[in-house]
Scaffold this active site. Structure first.
Site, PDB file in Angstrom:
ATOM      1  N   SER A  19       0.852  -1.200   0.000  1.00 20.86           N
ATOM      2  CA  SER A  19       0.000   0.000   0.000  1.00 20.86           C
ATOM      3  C   SER A  19       0.876   1.233   0.000  1.00 20.86           C
ATOM      4  O   SER A  19       1.616   1.481   0.966  1.00 20.86           O
ATOM      5  CB  SER A  19      -0.888   0.021   1.243  1.00 20.86           C
ATOM      6  OG  SER A  19      -1.434   1.330   1.390  1.00 20.86           O
ATOM      7  N   HIS A  44      -1.168  -1.377  -4.290  1.00 23.79           N
ATOM      8  CA  HIS A  44      -2.441  -1.111  -3.600  1.00 23.79           C
ATOM      9  C   HIS A  44      -2.566   0.392  -3.365  1.00 23.79           C
ATOM     10  O   HIS A  44      -1.674   1.029  -2.810  1.00 23.79           O
ATOM     11  CB  HIS A  44      -2.471  -1.871  -2.280  1.00 23.79           C
ATOM     12  CG  HIS A  44      -3.776  -1.799  -1.558  1.00 23.79           C
ATOM     13  ND1 HIS A  44      -4.873  -2.559  -1.906  1.00 23.79           N
ATOM     14  CD2 HIS A  44      -4.180  -1.043  -0.495  1.00 23.79           C
ATOM     15  CE1 HIS A  44      -5.887  -2.294  -1.090  1.00 23.79           C
ATOM     16  NE2 HIS A  44      -5.489  -1.364  -0.228  1.00 23.79           N
ATOM     17  N   ASP A  46      -4.830   3.302  -1.833  1.00 25.55           N
ATOM     18  CA  ASP A  46      -5.879   3.579  -0.846  1.00 25.55           C
ATOM     19  C   ASP A  46      -6.466   4.972  -1.036  1.00 25.55           C
ATOM     20  O   ASP A  46      -5.777   5.975  -0.831  1.00 25.55           O
ATOM     21  CB  ASP A  46      -5.302   3.467   0.570  1.00 25.55           C
ATOM     22  CG  ASP A  46      -5.125   2.025   0.994  1.00 25.55           C
ATOM     23  OD1 ASP A  46      -6.083   1.242   0.865  1.00 25.55           O
ATOM     24  OD2 ASP A  46      -4.017   1.687   1.451  1.00 25.55           O
ATOM     25  N   MET A  48      -9.073   7.742   0.179  1.00 25.92           N
ATOM     26  CA  MET A  48      -9.853   8.143   1.363  1.00 25.92           C
ATOM     27  C   MET A  48     -10.420   9.537   1.143  1.00 25.92           C
ATOM     28  O   MET A  48      -9.733  10.421   0.640  1.00 25.92           O
ATOM     29  CB  MET A  48      -8.937   8.166   2.587  1.00 25.92           C
ATOM     30  CG  MET A  48      -8.276   6.832   2.833  1.00 25.92           C
ATOM     31  SD  MET A  48      -7.115   6.959   4.187  1.00 25.92           S
ATOM     32  CE  MET A  48      -6.565   5.267   4.299  1.00 25.92           C
ATOM     33  N   HIS A  83      -8.427   0.736  -3.853  1.00 25.69           N
ATOM     34  CA  HIS A  83      -9.325   0.465  -2.723  1.00 25.69           C
ATOM     35  C   HIS A  83     -10.046   1.767  -2.390  1.00 25.69           C
ATOM     36  O   HIS A  83      -9.458   2.672  -1.793  1.00 25.69           O
ATOM     37  CB  HIS A  83      -8.480  -0.040  -1.539  1.00 25.69           C
ATOM     38  CG  HIS A  83      -9.250  -0.234  -0.282  1.00 25.69           C
ATOM     39  ND1 HIS A  83      -8.648  -0.394   0.952  1.00 25.69           N
ATOM     40  CD2 HIS A  83     -10.594  -0.299  -0.044  1.00 25.69           C
ATOM     41  CE1 HIS A  83      -9.568  -0.548   1.888  1.00 25.69           C
ATOM     42  NE2 HIS A  83     -10.756  -0.479   1.304  1.00 25.69           N
ATOM     43  N   MET A  85     -12.280   4.017  -0.394  1.00 28.60           N
ATOM     44  CA  MET A  85     -12.931   4.256   0.902  1.00 28.60           C
ATOM     45  C   MET A  85     -13.631   5.596   0.754  1.00 28.60           C
ATOM     46  O   MET A  85     -13.220   6.613   1.341  1.00 28.60           O
ATOM     47  CB  MET A  85     -11.885   4.256   2.030  1.00 28.60           C
ATOM     48  CG  MET A  85     -11.318   2.865   2.288  1.00 28.60           C
ATOM     49  SD  MET A  85      -9.757   2.880   3.199  1.00 28.60           S
ATOM     50  CE  MET A  85      -8.620   3.071   1.836  1.00 28.60           C
ATOM     51  N   MET A 154     -11.114  -6.264   5.543  1.00 27.62           N
ATOM     52  CA  MET A 154     -10.360  -5.287   6.332  1.00 27.62           C
ATOM     53  C   MET A 154     -10.053  -5.905   7.699  1.00 27.62           C
ATOM     54  O   MET A 154     -10.953  -6.360   8.412  1.00 27.62           O
ATOM     55  CB  MET A 154     -11.174  -4.010   6.540  1.00 27.62           C
ATOM     56  CG  MET A 154     -11.416  -3.191   5.292  1.00 27.62           C
ATOM     57  SD  MET A 154      -9.920  -2.700   4.421  1.00 27.62           S
ATOM     58  CE  MET A 154      -9.060  -1.749   5.671  1.00 27.62           C
ATOM     59  N   GLY A 159      -8.865   3.838   7.227  1.00 23.03           N
ATOM     60  CA  GLY A 159      -8.592   5.263   7.395  1.00 23.03           C
ATOM     61  C   GLY A 159      -7.132   5.581   7.653  1.00 23.03           C
ATOM     62  O   GLY A 159      -6.684   6.681   7.341  1.00 23.03           O
ATOM     63  N   PHE A 160      -6.392   4.613   8.179  1.00 20.73           N
ATOM     64  CA  PHE A 160      -5.004   4.892   8.544  1.00 20.73           C
ATOM     65  C   PHE A 160      -4.141   3.656   8.353  1.00 20.73           C
ATOM     66  O   PHE A 160      -4.608   2.535   8.597  1.00 20.73           O
ATOM     67  CB  PHE A 160      -4.913   5.324  10.017  1.00 20.73           C
ATOM     68  CG  PHE A 160      -5.781   6.516  10.312  1.00 20.73           C
ATOM     69  CD1 PHE A 160      -5.332   7.804  10.058  1.00 20.73           C
ATOM     70  CD2 PHE A 160      -7.067   6.337  10.811  1.00 20.73           C
ATOM     71  CE1 PHE A 160      -6.154   8.899  10.300  1.00 20.73           C
ATOM     72  CE2 PHE A 160      -7.896   7.425  11.051  1.00 20.73           C
ATOM     73  CZ  PHE A 160      -7.435   8.711  10.802  1.00 20.73           C
ATOM     74  N   GLY A 162      -0.632   1.567   9.566  1.00 22.70           N
ATOM     75  CA  GLY A 162       0.101   1.373  10.812  1.00 22.70           C
ATOM     76  C   GLY A 162      -0.713   0.916  12.000  1.00 22.70           C
ATOM     77  O   GLY A 162      -0.239   0.999  13.137  1.00 22.70           O
ATOM     78  N   ASP A 192      -6.339  -6.739   4.320  1.00 19.46           N
ATOM     79  CA  ASP A 192      -5.753  -5.400   4.344  1.00 19.46           C
ATOM     80  C   ASP A 192      -5.769  -4.845   5.765  1.00 19.46           C
ATOM     81  O   ASP A 192      -6.832  -4.635   6.342  1.00 19.46           O
ATOM     82  CB  ASP A 192      -6.611  -4.511   3.411  1.00 19.46           C
ATOM     83  CG  ASP A 192      -6.057  -3.112   3.244  1.00 19.46           C
ATOM     84  OD1 ASP A 192      -5.038  -2.777   3.862  1.00 19.46           O
ATOM     85  OD2 ASP A 192      -6.687  -2.347   2.472  1.00 19.46           O
ATOM     86  N   GLY A 194      -2.554  -4.195   9.049  1.00 23.76           N
ATOM     87  CA  GLY A 194      -1.790  -4.817  10.128  1.00 23.76           C
ATOM     88  C   GLY A 194      -1.092  -6.102   9.750  1.00 23.76           C
ATOM     89  O   GLY A 194      -0.780  -6.911  10.621  1.00 23.76           O
ATOM     90  N   SER A 215       2.782  -0.242   6.144  1.00 20.18           N
ATOM     91  CA  SER A 215       3.884   0.117   7.044  1.00 20.18           C
ATOM     92  C   SER A 215       4.923  -1.000   7.163  1.00 20.18           C
ATOM     93  O   SER A 215       6.102  -0.723   7.380  1.00 20.18           O
ATOM     94  CB  SER A 215       3.335   0.489   8.421  1.00 20.18           C
ATOM     95  OG  SER A 215       2.465  -0.515   8.902  1.00 20.18           O
TER      96      SER A 215
HETATM   97  C1  DX5 Z   1      -6.353   1.305   5.715  1.00 23.62           C
HETATM   98  C2  DX5 Z   1      -5.821   0.952   4.329  1.00 23.62           C
HETATM   99  C3  DX5 Z   1      -4.695  -0.028   4.339  1.00 23.62           C
HETATM  100  C4  DX5 Z   1      -3.490   0.417   5.077  1.00 23.62           C
HETATM  101  C5  DX5 Z   1      -2.608  -0.756   5.341  1.00 23.62           C
HETATM  102  O1  DX5 Z   1      -7.477   2.103   5.567  1.00 23.62           O
HETATM  103  O2  DX5 Z   1      -6.839   0.390   3.543  1.00 23.62           O
HETATM  104  O3  DX5 Z   1      -4.325  -0.399   3.032  1.00 23.62           O
HETATM  105  O4  DX5 Z   1      -2.796   1.419   4.439  1.00 23.62           O
HETATM  106  O5  DX5 Z   1      -1.542  -0.293   6.104  1.00 23.62           O
HETATM  107  P1  DX5 Z   1      -0.784  -1.191   7.148  1.00 23.62           P
HETATM  108  O6  DX5 Z   1      -0.208  -2.333   6.393  1.00 23.62           O
HETATM  109  O7  DX5 Z   1       0.241  -0.246   7.680  1.00 23.62           O
HETATM  110  O8  DX5 Z   1      -1.780  -1.613   8.173  1.00 23.62           O
HETATM  111 ZN    ZN Z   2      -6.451  -0.620   1.485  1.00 24.68          ZN
END
Ligand code: DX5
Ligand code: ZN
Length: 236
Positions: A19, A44, A46, A48, A83, A85, A154, A159-160, A162, A192, A194, A215
């Site tokens: 990502s 990937h 993302d 938002m 992706h 969101m 998910m 949204g974030f 890490g 997707d 962690g 991350s």
């Molecule tokens: C969260 C995103 C993920 C995220 C994954 O909203 O969809 O793709 O960036 O990031 P890590 O791998 O750091 O959890």
């Molecule tokens: Zn994603």
């Protein structure tokens, strides 16, 4: 045969989808090239909107900018896995299809007409996925699974980058794997949030075949080592 054995018997080749949300945006083009050189199978992307999720990232212009470099040194195209969101879905999905997306996933709770959004994305020549938040039920799959190319589970609240992997996602992945096997269509099961080298194996054993990592990859000095470590864990 339990669901984990079933998934091992039938999984498609594993895909690692870094990502770029966690990339260094001051040098995004080089980051995309570096992660592809390191063995990324997909990019990937993302998206938002600060409405469906409490953060704002990037739009179709950035997708269009990276499209020409989304290929290996041997010029093999690397799919851009968008992706969404965002809410509503259809107009932005169309913009991303025109900007070079290969796959577009959206959240069913963000679309007033899920079946229509799926058809919009397919009609623009993209593969289509449905993304499920940690507390979102899978019941919509009863009605649309045969239309899909990908199901995205998910394992964090979107949204974030890490965040930590939410363990209940494993049970959901097993459920989705059973649904995919019952349906018989080649549908990718992407996870997707962690994902790290130390949990990717358990996620695969639950039935996933496609792994998003932000991350875990961009936070490290050597992207190739991380991606190789993922494959070592997956194939151990
Ligand atoms: C969260 C995103 C993920 C995220 C994954 O909203 O969809 O793709 O960036 O990031 P890590 O791998 O750091 O959890
Ligand atoms: Zn994603």
């Amino acid at each position: 045969m339990n669901s984990s054995q079933a998934s091992q018997a039938s999984h498609a080749p594993y895909v690692i989808a870094p990502s770029i949300l966690s990339a260094d945006f001051t040098r995004l083009g080089q980051e995309v090239k570096d992660v592809i050189d390191a063995g990324a199978n997909w990019i990937h992307f993302d998206v938002m909107d600060n409405h469906y999720v409490p953060n704002l990232s990037f739009g179709p212009m950035i997708c269009e900018a990276i499209k020409p470099i989304a290929k290996t040194a041997n010029l093999v195209p690397i799919p851009i896995d968008v992706h969404l969101m965002v809410q509503p879905v259809d107009n932005l999905a169309s913009s991303f299809a025109k900007a070079g997306a290969n796959l577009i996933s959206f959240h069913p709770d963000a679309s007033a007409h899920v079946h229509r959004s799926i058809q919009v994305i397919k009609s623009l020549g993209c593969q289509v996925g449905l993304a499920f938040n940690p507390a979102e039920p899978l019941s919509v799959l009863d009605w649309v699974i045969e239309e899909l190319d990908l199901i995205l589970i998910m394992s964090v609240n979107p949204g974030f980058g890490g965040q930590s992997f939410i363990p209940s996602a494993l049970k959901k992945i097993e459920d989705v794997r059973q649904r995919i096997n019952a349906c018989g269509k080649a549908i990718r099961l992407e996870v997707d949030g962690g994902i790290k080298a130390d949990n990717v194996r358990a996620i695969a054993e639950a039935g996933a075949d496609t792994f998003v990592a932000g991350s875990a990859i961009f936070g490290q000095a050597n992207y190739k080592e991380v991606i190789q470590d993922f494959h070592r864990q997956l194939n151990a």
